[in-house]
Design an enzyme around this catalytic site. Structure first.
Site, short mmCIF file in Angstrom:
data_model
loop_
_atom_site.label_atom_id
_atom_site.label_comp_id
_atom_site.label_asym_id
_atom_site.label_seq_id
_atom_site.Cartn_x
_atom_site.Cartn_y
_atom_site.Cartn_z
CD GLN A 104 -2.46 -1.32 2.70
OE1 GLN A 104 -3.48 -0.75 3.00
NE2 GLN A 104 -1.81 -2.11 3.54
CG ASP A 107 7.82 3.85 0.73
OD1 ASP A 107 8.01 2.85 0.00
OD2 ASP A 107 7.54 3.75 1.94
CG HIS A 124 -3.00 2.51 -1.99
ND1 HIS A 124 -3.03 2.37 -0.62
CD2 HIS A 124 -4.12 1.90 -2.43
CE1 HIS A 124 -4.12 1.70 -0.26
NE2 HIS A 124 -4.79 1.40 -1.34
CB CYS A 157 -0.87 18.57 -18.35
SG CYS A 157 -0.33 17.53 -19.69
CB CYS A 160 -4.14 17.96 -21.98
SG CYS A 160 -4.19 17.47 -20.24
CG ASN A 223 0.48 -3.70 12.43
OD1 ASN A 223 1.21 -3.12 11.62
ND2 ASN A 223 -0.53 -3.12 13.01
P1 NAD Z 1 -1.51 2.66 8.76
O1 NAD Z 1 -0.85 3.93 9.14
O2 NAD Z 1 -3.00 2.62 8.81
O3 NAD Z 1 -0.97 1.47 9.71
C1 NAD Z 1 0.38 1.24 9.91
C2 NAD Z 1 0.52 0.18 11.01
O4 NAD Z 1 1.90 -0.14 11.12
C3 NAD Z 1 0.05 0.67 12.38
O5 NAD Z 1 -0.88 -0.27 12.89
C4 NAD Z 1 1.34 0.70 13.22
O6 NAD Z 1 1.13 0.30 14.54
C5 NAD Z 1 2.22 -0.28 12.51
N1 NAD Z 1 3.67 0.01 12.61
C6 NAD Z 1 4.29 1.20 12.40
N2 NAD Z 1 5.63 1.07 12.51
C7 NAD Z 1 5.85 -0.25 12.83
C8 NAD Z 1 7.03 -1.01 13.06
N3 NAD Z 1 8.26 -0.48 12.99
N4 NAD Z 1 6.89 -2.34 13.38
C9 NAD Z 1 5.66 -2.90 13.46
N5 NAD Z 1 4.50 -2.23 13.21
C10 NAD Z 1 4.61 -0.92 12.89
O7 NAD Z 1 -0.97 2.26 7.33
P2 NAD Z 1 -1.60 1.34 6.17
O8 NAD Z 1 -2.33 0.19 6.77
O9 NAD Z 1 -0.52 1.13 5.19
O10 NAD Z 1 -2.74 2.23 5.44
C11 NAD Z 1 -2.70 3.59 5.27
C12 NAD Z 1 -2.40 4.17 3.90
O11 NAD Z 1 -1.22 4.88 4.15
C13 NAD Z 1 -2.00 3.31 2.75
O12 NAD Z 1 -2.96 3.47 1.76
C14 NAD Z 1 -0.67 3.94 2.20
O13 NAD Z 1 -0.82 4.28 0.84
C15 NAD Z 1 -0.52 5.19 2.97
N6 NAD Z 1 0.81 5.60 3.47
C16 NAD Z 1 1.97 5.17 2.89
C17 NAD Z 1 3.20 5.55 3.40
C18 NAD Z 1 4.45 5.06 2.69
O14 NAD Z 1 4.43 4.89 1.47
N7 NAD Z 1 5.53 4.81 3.42
C19 NAD Z 1 3.28 6.34 4.54
C20 NAD Z 1 2.08 6.79 5.13
C21 NAD Z 1 0.87 6.38 4.59
#
Ligand code: NAD
Length: 252
Positions: A104, A107, A124, A157, A160, A223
């Protein structure tokens, strides 16, 4: 976390016919990129930011776009490096035990860690590219960041005139149908589903473990916080990802 849990997960990985891995923002926090819903999450600290994270808001609000581009120019995502968790998944792929990695995250760090691109679906999208919301033109984000740095604070753009956005999928935007179909097919075919660093609350991605469970797969969750699927996991690993995942993969 017990060593026997680590050993058990490694054994299942070794014996699995098809392994599906789903990652979320939690795998990248140790690379300095905050998640959304963890204790230090962007939305935990600023709930208003969640309400404005829609495509409708982006398209209708110029100030919001200007702020988004300004944030992009100095975002941790542009300079972050893969951490031990990303590297462990890359090693898992090298060992032939990763059939599909759906992330998801936007990055690009799974690619940077060397996991083969054909094994990765960035469901995503990615911040490393831009996309025109009018004609669909795409290219490296750096091209737009350069325009922003040179004073074009809301770039449009050149072909367009359409609005430009990072090539990420915001709330209100459809996922790429082929990506979702491929992910659903792989989830229904896997016998081991690993959910890593995700709150499992963003749909339709959060339905993937349900598909796998209904098709008889075992679910492993790694998690730091609760997820709605915890009660259905064969093993629940609560440790930090960068410490836990390499320990598991080393034993595979
Ligand atoms: P979320 O923020 O909802 O959940 C992240 C989970 O990871 C949390 O439950 C947290 O407790 C756990 N966590 C954080 N650091 C941890 C670690 N070191 N070890 C173990 N667990 C850890 O994120 P999600 O479920 O990915 O959904 C949210 C949306 O966030 C996604 O659609 C994504 O596109 C977007 N997002 C992406 C990034 C990225 O690309 N790095 C950053 C922020 C949000």
């Amino acid at each position: 976390m017990s060593h026997s849990d680590i050993k058990a997960v490694a054994t299942w990985l070794r014996e699995a016919r098809s392994v599906f891995v789903l990652t979320g923002a939690g795998i990248s926090t140790e690379s300095g990129i905050p998640d959304f819903r963890g204790p230090e999450g962007v939305w935990t600290k600023d709930p208003e930011a969640e309400r404005t994270a829609t495509i409708q808001h982006y398209m209708s609000n110029r100030d919001h776009r200007i702020q988004s581009w300004a944030n992009r120019t100095n975002s941790a995502m542009q300079t972050a490096e893969p951490n031990a968790g990303h590297m462990a998944l890359s090693n898992l792929a090298e060992k032939g035990k990763l059939d599909l990695l759906v992330t998801q995250n936007i990055d690009g760090l799974h690619h940077a860690a060397g996991t083969p691109p054909e094994s990765i679906i960035e469901i995503h999208g990615t911040v490393l590219e831009y996309a025109c919301l009018g004609c669909g033109d795409r290219g490296p984000i750096e091209v737009m960041l350069e325009r922003v740095r040179n004073g074009d604070e809301d770039p449009h753009c050149e072909s367009c005139g359409g609005l430009i956005k990072s090539a990420t999928i915001s709330f209100g935007q459809a996922l790429v149908a082929a990506d979702l179909e491929k992910a659903q097919a792989a989830a229904s075919n896997c016998d081991l589903f690993l959910a890593i660093g995700t709150s499992l609350t963003v749909y339709p991605v959060a339905a993937l473990p349900e598909i796998a469970l209904q098709c008889g797969a075992q679910l492993i969750i790694l998690n730091a916080q609760e997820t709605p699927y915890d009660g259905r996991a064969t093993v629940l690993l609560r440790g930090g990802i960068g410490e836990t995942l390499p320990r598991i993969v080393e034993l595979v």
